[in-house]
Scaffold this motif. Sequence first.
Motif, PDB file in Angstrom:
ATOM      1  N   LEU A 130     115.891 -21.965  20.387  1.00 39.80           N
ATOM      2  CA  LEU A 130     115.390 -21.649  21.919  1.00 39.80           C
ATOM      3  C   LEU A 130     115.288 -22.927  22.980  1.00 39.80           C
ATOM      4  CD1 LEU A 130     113.323 -18.499  22.093  1.00 39.80           C
ATOM      5  CD2 LEU A 130     115.596 -18.940  23.087  1.00 39.80           C
ATOM      6  N   ASN A 131     114.859 -24.178  21.822  1.00 36.56           N
ATOM      7  CA  ASN A 131     114.384 -25.682  23.010  1.00 36.56           C
ATOM      8  C   ASN A 131     115.255 -26.429  22.203  1.00 36.56           C
ATOM      9  OD1 ASN A 131     112.540 -27.400  23.489  1.00 36.56           O
ATOM     10  ND2 ASN A 131     112.050 -27.762  21.330  1.00 36.56           N
ATOM     11  N   ALA A 132     116.174 -26.231  20.957  1.00 39.00           N
ATOM     12  CA  ALA A 132     117.077 -26.967  20.925  1.00 39.00           C
ATOM     13  C   ALA A 132     118.208 -26.680  22.212  1.00 39.00           C
ATOM     14  CB  ALA A 132     117.667 -27.135  19.745  1.00 39.00           C
ATOM     15  N   LYS A 133     118.414 -25.594  22.304  1.00 38.67           N
ATOM     16  CA  LYS A 133     119.308 -24.846  23.784  1.00 38.67           C
ATOM     17  C   LYS A 133     119.060 -25.228  25.051  1.00 38.67           C
ATOM     18  CE  LYS A 133     121.565 -20.800  22.178  1.00 38.67           C
ATOM     19  NZ  LYS A 133     122.344 -19.648  22.182  1.00 38.67           N
ATOM     20  N   GLN A 134     117.995 -25.056  25.036  1.00 44.49           N
ATOM     21  CA  GLN A 134     117.297 -25.480  26.717  1.00 44.49           C
ATOM     22  C   GLN A 134     117.128 -26.996  26.366  1.00 44.49           C
ATOM     23  OE1 GLN A 134     113.770 -27.780  27.018  1.00 44.49           O
ATOM     24  NE2 GLN A 134     114.598 -27.934  29.458  1.00 44.49           N
ATOM     25  N   ILE A 135     117.478 -27.977  25.430  1.00 42.07           N
ATOM     26  CA  ILE A 135     118.025 -29.290  25.513  1.00 42.07           C
ATOM     27  C   ILE A 135     119.359 -29.825  25.958  1.00 42.07           C
ATOM     28  CG2 ILE A 135     117.472 -31.416  24.772  1.00 42.07           C
ATOM     29  CD1 ILE A 135     114.958 -30.425  23.756  1.00 42.07           C
ATOM     30  N   LEU A 136     119.939 -29.375  24.878  1.00 38.75           N
ATOM     31  CA  LEU A 136     121.706 -29.097  25.653  1.00 38.75           C
ATOM     32  C   LEU A 136     121.950 -28.724  26.816  1.00 38.75           C
ATOM     33  CD1 LEU A 136     124.011 -29.568  23.945  1.00 38.75           C
ATOM     34  CD2 LEU A 136     123.552 -27.689  23.149  1.00 38.75           C
ATOM     35  N   VAL A 137     121.388 -27.150  27.066  1.00 35.29           N
ATOM     36  CA  VAL A 137     122.298 -27.247  28.446  1.00 35.29           C
ATOM     37  C   VAL A 137     121.634 -27.710  29.591  1.00 35.29           C
ATOM     38  CG1 VAL A 137     121.761 -24.968  29.551  1.00 35.29           C
ATOM     39  CG2 VAL A 137     122.055 -24.703  27.309  1.00 35.29           C
ATOM     40  N   SER A 138     120.079 -28.326  29.369  1.00 34.79           N
ATOM     41  CA  SER A 138     119.520 -28.899  30.327  1.00 34.79           C
ATOM     42  C   SER A 138     120.751 -30.196  30.595  1.00 34.79           C
ATOM     43  CB  SER A 138     118.252 -29.000  30.670  1.00 34.79           C
ATOM     44  OG  SER A 138     117.857 -30.167  29.251  1.00 34.79           O
ATOM     45  N   GLU A 139     120.821 -30.904  29.479  1.00 32.43           N
ATOM     46  CA  GLU A 139     121.428 -31.959  29.949  1.00 32.43           C
ATOM     47  C   GLU A 139     123.433 -32.130  30.175  1.00 32.43           C
ATOM     48  OE1 GLU A 139     122.498 -36.613  27.891  1.00 32.43           O
ATOM     49  OE2 GLU A 139     121.650 -35.465  26.443  1.00 32.43           O
ATOM     50  N   LEU A 140     124.024 -30.986  29.520  1.00 33.25           N
ATOM     51  CA  LEU A 140     124.918 -30.721  30.103  1.00 33.25           C
ATOM     52  C   LEU A 140     125.264 -29.721  31.110  1.00 33.25           C
ATOM     53  CD1 LEU A 140     126.486 -28.629  27.294  1.00 33.25           C
ATOM     54  CD2 LEU A 140     126.701 -30.929  27.575  1.00 33.25           C
ATOM     55  N   THR A 141     124.620 -29.439  32.220  1.00 36.29           N
ATOM     56  CA  THR A 141     124.001 -29.116  33.282  1.00 36.29           C
ATOM     57  C   THR A 141     124.040 -30.157  34.021  1.00 36.29           C
ATOM     58  OG1 THR A 141     123.383 -26.783  32.675  1.00 36.29           O
ATOM     59  CG2 THR A 141     123.032 -27.865  35.435  1.00 36.29           C
ATOM     60  N   LEU A 142     123.640 -31.292  34.333  1.00 35.38           N
ATOM     61  CA  LEU A 142     123.686 -32.434  34.598  1.00 35.38           C
ATOM     62  C   LEU A 142     124.553 -33.555  35.034  1.00 35.38           C
ATOM     63  CD1 LEU A 142     119.644 -33.462  34.540  1.00 35.38           C
ATOM     64  CD2 LEU A 142     121.288 -32.675  36.609  1.00 35.38           C
ATOM     65  N   ALA A 143     125.052 -33.919  33.236  1.00 37.51           N
ATOM     66  CA  ALA A 143     126.407 -34.347  32.691  1.00 37.51           C
ATOM     67  C   ALA A 143     127.287 -33.639  33.534  1.00 37.51           C
ATOM     68  CB  ALA A 143     126.110 -34.387  31.315  1.00 37.51           C
ATOM     69  N   GLN A 144     127.844 -32.308  33.451  1.00 38.50           N
ATOM     70  CA  GLN A 144     129.140 -31.878  34.731  1.00 38.50           C
ATOM     71  C   GLN A 144     128.973 -31.428  35.796  1.00 38.50           C
ATOM     72  OE1 GLN A 144     129.849 -28.590  30.988  1.00 38.50           O
ATOM     73  NE2 GLN A 144     131.403 -30.242  30.518  1.00 38.50           N
TER      74      GLN A 144
ATOM     75  N   THR B  24     131.324 -37.303  27.656  1.00 38.70           N
ATOM     76  CA  THR B  24     130.402 -37.607  26.073  1.00 38.70           C
ATOM     77  C   THR B  24     130.292 -36.347  26.001  1.00 38.70           C
ATOM     78  OG1 THR B  24     129.577 -39.708  26.671  1.00 38.70           O
ATOM     79  CG2 THR B  24     128.053 -37.328  24.969  1.00 38.70           C
ATOM     80  N   ALA B  25     130.335 -34.834  27.726  1.00 37.82           N
ATOM     81  CA  ALA B  25     129.377 -33.476  27.406  1.00 37.82           C
ATOM     82  C   ALA B  25     130.794 -32.867  26.370  1.00 37.82           C
ATOM     83  CB  ALA B  25     129.581 -33.216  29.126  1.00 37.82           C
ATOM     84  N   GLY B  26     132.417 -33.101  26.532  1.00 35.08           N
ATOM     85  CA  GLY B  26     133.433 -32.374  25.699  1.00 35.08           C
ATOM     86  C   GLY B  26     133.427 -32.510  24.762  1.00 35.08           C
ATOM     87  N   LYS B  27     132.336 -34.054  24.759  1.00 33.84           N
ATOM     88  CA  LYS B  27     132.459 -34.362  22.278  1.00 33.84           C
ATOM     89  C   LYS B  27     131.243 -33.810  22.308  1.00 33.84           C
ATOM     90  CE  LYS B  27     134.635 -38.932  22.783  1.00 33.84           C
ATOM     91  NZ  LYS B  27     134.328 -40.432  22.795  1.00 33.84           N
ATOM     92  N   VAL B  28     130.821 -33.261  22.628  1.00 30.70           N
ATOM     93  CA  VAL B  28     129.547 -32.031  22.882  1.00 30.70           C
ATOM     94  C   VAL B  28     129.780 -31.333  22.340  1.00 30.70           C
ATOM     95  CG1 VAL B  28     127.365 -30.842  23.384  1.00 30.70           C
ATOM     96  CG2 VAL B  28     127.733 -33.969  23.313  1.00 30.70           C
ATOM     97  N   PHE B  29     130.962 -29.731  22.965  1.00 37.28           N
ATOM     98  CA  PHE B  29     131.659 -29.329  22.817  1.00 37.28           C
ATOM     99  C   PHE B  29     132.758 -28.979  21.675  1.00 37.28           C
ATOM    100  CE2 PHE B  29     130.322 -28.422  27.059  1.00 37.28           C
ATOM    101  CZ  PHE B  29     129.929 -26.569  26.731  1.00 37.28           C
TER     102      PHE B  29
ATOM    103  N   GLY C  80     117.506 -37.440  19.969  1.00 38.27           N
ATOM    104  CA  GLY C  80     117.191 -37.291  21.636  1.00 38.27           C
ATOM    105  C   GLY C  80     119.187 -37.691  21.047  1.00 38.27           C
ATOM    106  N   ASP C  81     119.517 -37.725  20.059  1.00 39.41           N
ATOM    107  CA  ASP C  81     120.808 -38.003  20.193  1.00 39.41           C
ATOM    108  C   ASP C  81     121.524 -36.487  20.588  1.00 39.41           C
ATOM    109  OD1 ASP C  81     124.115 -37.392  18.939  1.00 39.41           O
ATOM    110  OD2 ASP C  81     123.110 -39.186  17.972  1.00 39.41           O
ATOM    111  N   ILE C  82     122.234 -35.938  21.107  1.00 32.08           N
ATOM    112  CA  ILE C  82     122.715 -34.981  22.459  1.00 32.08           C
ATOM    113  C   ILE C  82     123.807 -34.178  20.926  1.00 32.08           C
ATOM    114  CG2 ILE C  82     124.975 -35.969  23.095  1.00 32.08           C
ATOM    115  CD1 ILE C  82     123.490 -33.382  24.610  1.00 32.08           C
ATOM    116  N   TYR C  83     124.235 -35.570  19.972  1.00 32.82           N
ATOM    117  CA  TYR C  83     125.400 -34.705  19.197  1.00 32.82           C
ATOM    118  C   TYR C  83     124.398 -33.411  18.045  1.00 32.82           C
ATOM    119  CZ  TYR C  83     128.675 -37.529  20.962  1.00 32.82           C
ATOM    120  OH  TYR C  83     129.473 -38.410  22.158  1.00 32.82           O
ATOM    121  N   GLU C  84     123.420 -34.918  17.994  1.00 28.51           N
ATOM    122  CA  GLU C  84     122.537 -33.682  16.634  1.00 28.51           C
ATOM    123  C   GLU C  84     121.479 -32.445  16.769  1.00 28.51           C
ATOM    124  OE1 GLU C  84     121.952 -35.243  13.810  1.00 28.51           O
ATOM    125  OE2 GLU C  84     122.837 -37.030  14.101  1.00 28.51           O
ATOM    126  N   VAL C  85     121.732 -32.657  18.556  1.00 25.95           N
ATOM    127  CA  VAL C  85     120.771 -31.344  19.166  1.00 25.95           C
ATOM    128  C   VAL C  85     122.052 -30.659  19.061  1.00 25.95           C
ATOM    129  CG1 VAL C  85     119.869 -30.454  21.500  1.00 25.95           C
ATOM    130  CG2 VAL C  85     119.318 -32.826  20.450  1.00 25.95           C
TER     131      VAL C  85
END
Length: 185
Positions: A127-141, A64-69, A97-102
């Motif tokens: 900045l907030n949206a990017k922090q949310i996105l990066v934090s999830e991608l960091t843990l996912a990958q 799913t992280a790949g799909k986010v990219f 809370g939908d990662i694709y929306e973020v």
Amino acid sequence: MFNIGDKVVYPMHGAGVIEGIEEKNILNEKQSYYIIKMPGEVKVMIPTAKAEDVGVRDIIDSETAGKVFKVLETDSTEMSMNWNKRYRDNMDKMKSGDIYEVADVVRNLSFKQKEKGLSTGEKKMLLNAKQILVSELTLAQNLNQDQVEETVNNTINHSFEEYSKLHLTPADGNVVKKFIPFDSI
């Protein structure tokens, strides 16, 4: 029900790890709380009984992280010209809370920042949206936060370069895009 060690996302705050489950007596009411360690050494307490109601969910998997990219690699989507409506629409996407929306919010606001700049409120939102996105991608990958942030920024920059060329009209190439005062020449 989540367990200690689970990686979860708390909308509007990002991804974190459940460090514990504690019972607390707050306002004469005894409840169990998830203790979630968020990026930046922040810890939040969320009642276990209401976790799903407030949008706590498992983090995405690496596929799913790949799909986010892929979302970040596409052209921006239509946004309202009205600042208030655009802000509300983007806030609703983030609260979902939908990662694709973020990811959509991050890409759209990043493109807009590069084209025309953002208001203070939209800069904070980006900045907030990017922090949310990066934090999830960091843990996912299972990657370093700086690596993920750099990859997100590079992906957006590449996409912007690719798609901004498609939106140019012949006259756009002849327009001065920066004001240079005469006294500085």
